[in-house]
Motif scaffolding. Structure first.
Motif, short mmCIF file in Angstrom:
data_model
loop_
_atom_site.label_atom_id
_atom_site.label_comp_id
_atom_site.label_asym_id
_atom_site.label_seq_id
_atom_site.Cartn_x
_atom_site.Cartn_y
_atom_site.Cartn_z
N VAL A 222 -0.06 5.78 4.10
CA VAL A 222 -1.31 5.39 3.44
C VAL A 222 -1.14 5.42 1.92
O VAL A 222 -1.53 4.49 1.21
CB VAL A 222 -2.46 6.30 3.88
CG1 VAL A 222 -3.73 5.97 3.10
CG2 VAL A 222 -2.70 6.17 5.38
N ALA A 225 0.98 2.51 0.70
CA ALA A 225 0.25 1.24 0.66
C ALA A 225 -0.64 1.17 -0.58
O ALA A 225 -0.73 0.13 -1.25
CB ALA A 225 -0.58 1.08 1.93
N LEU A 226 -1.31 2.28 -0.90
CA LEU A 226 -2.14 2.31 -2.09
C LEU A 226 -1.30 2.22 -3.36
O LEU A 226 -1.70 1.58 -4.34
CB LEU A 226 -2.98 3.59 -2.11
CG LEU A 226 -4.09 3.69 -1.06
CD1 LEU A 226 -4.66 5.10 -1.03
CD2 LEU A 226 -5.20 2.67 -1.34
N ASN A 286 -5.31 -3.12 -1.17
CA ASN A 286 -6.20 -1.96 -1.08
C ASN A 286 -7.04 -1.98 0.20
O ASN A 286 -7.29 -0.93 0.80
CB ASN A 286 -7.11 -1.90 -2.30
CG ASN A 286 -6.42 -1.29 -3.51
OD1 ASN A 286 -5.55 -0.43 -3.37
ND2 ASN A 286 -6.78 -1.75 -4.70
N ALA A 289 -4.78 -0.88 2.93
CA ALA A 289 -4.49 0.55 2.80
C ALA A 289 -5.68 1.39 3.24
O ALA A 289 -5.50 2.44 3.89
CB ALA A 289 -4.11 0.86 1.35
N ARG A 293 -5.71 4.10 6.32
CA ARG A 293 -6.15 5.49 6.18
C ARG A 293 -7.08 5.89 7.32
O ARG A 293 -6.98 7.00 7.85
CB ARG A 293 -6.85 5.67 4.83
CG ARG A 293 -7.38 7.08 4.58
CD ARG A 293 -8.21 7.09 3.31
NE ARG A 293 -9.32 6.14 3.43
CZ ARG A 293 -10.05 5.73 2.39
NH1 ARG A 293 -9.78 6.18 1.19
NH2 ARG A 293 -11.04 4.88 2.57
#
Length: 303
Positions: A222, A225-226, A286, A289, A293
């Protein structure tokens, strides 16, 4: 056949199917995923789908400088859907190539920082003691400085270039992964399966790689990805300031900077369209991501 028999005959849901079902349950995340895939495909196949190679000087014509969107080239062979810049480059082609460079820089720096931070974090969480204290104090020092300040100092010392900006972004990001990996390792180290593996006489390397690592990956995925979106944004900021990539390898940030001086003169498209491309890229990543999450949340997995 009864309902109970049907349930017994039904194939169990695999982890991949469960992940896919949860991920695409959100329409917003689905739109973000589709947009991200389109952007990635455009970045990979930029030389194939671009109407023009914007960095081939032989294909540029000064007469095509600063043409409005929809106008044709001086020879009438090409229509510039997004206009041209001051050098006569097709903005659509320049944006596609710019996205390619931005994605390469963002993904490469994130992967390298993830590997470094994950290794140091697992080492600190499993070994403990002075090793943990030393690694975490170094990470704390790095995190105490603003990321852009660290990147600016490194680029001012090393100069411009793709490799150098990747190194600068790695130096900015690795501490996030190290702290997260260390926190996850501390939680997992106290569980029974780690104690069982240790009692069986397994080597520390095998315990870490075969047992500890897989259970520490979800939060790191996570964050990675962010951080891709964050790295692309930071690289665009540095390029806009003139300390990122050179003119021969312009990313979206440098394309925005090239047209900034023309905004008040009505030639908005030189900066506007690269800015929109940067915005869509960051938003798409985003959105994906954020959904990752939620999907990788252990509470959701137990439902």
């Amino acid at each position: 056949m009864t309902v109970e028999n049907n349930k017994k005959l039904a194939a169990p849901e695999t982890p991949l199917r469960r992940f896919t079902r949860h991920f695409f349950a959100s329409k917003v995340a689905t739109v973000g995923f589709i947009l991200m895939v389109i952007i990635l495909l455009a970045a990979v196949f930029a030389p194939v789908i671009s109407p023009q190679n914007p960095y081939d000087l032989s294909s540029l014509d000064v007469m095509d400088s600063r043409l409005e969107p929809g106008q044709q080239s001086a020879d009438g062979k090409m229509t510039f859907l997004m206009g041209t810049d001051e050098q006569g480059r097709d903005m659509l082609s320049a944006i596609i190539y710019g996205v390619r460079i931005s994605v390469i820089v963002g993904v490469s720096s994130t992967v390298i920082a993830l590997l470094i931070g994950l290794s140091l974090g697992l080492c600190a969480g499993y070994a403990g003691g002075r090793v943990e204290a030393f690694i975490m104090r170094v990470a704390d020092i790095q995190l105490s400085f603003p990321p852009i300040l660290i990147a600016l100092i490194l680029l001012a010392l090393t100069g411009q270039g793709v490799g150098k900006i990747i190194i600068a972004l790695v130096a900015v990001q690795w501490a996030y992964y190290a702290r997260t990996a260390r926190s996850a390792a501390l939680v997992e180290r106290k569980k029974e399966y780690i104690e069982a593996a240790t009692c069986l006489g397994l080597s520390p390397t095998r315990v870490v790689l075969r047992h500890l690592l897989p259970n520490c990956l979800p939060p790191l995925i996570v964050i990675a990805a962010l951080q891709v979106a964050s790295a692309i944004s930071l690289e665009a900021t540095l390029s806009f300031l003139g300390l990122g990539l050179p003119v021969t390898e312009p990313s979206l940030g440098l394309l925005i900077a090239n047209g900034f001086q023309y905004l008040l003169s009505g030639k908005y498209w030189i900066s506007f369209f690269p800015g929109i491309a940067l915005l869509l890229t960051v938003v798409a990543i985003n959105l994906v991501a954020d959904q990752l999450r939620d999907v990788l949340n252990p509470r959701l997995q137990t439902q």
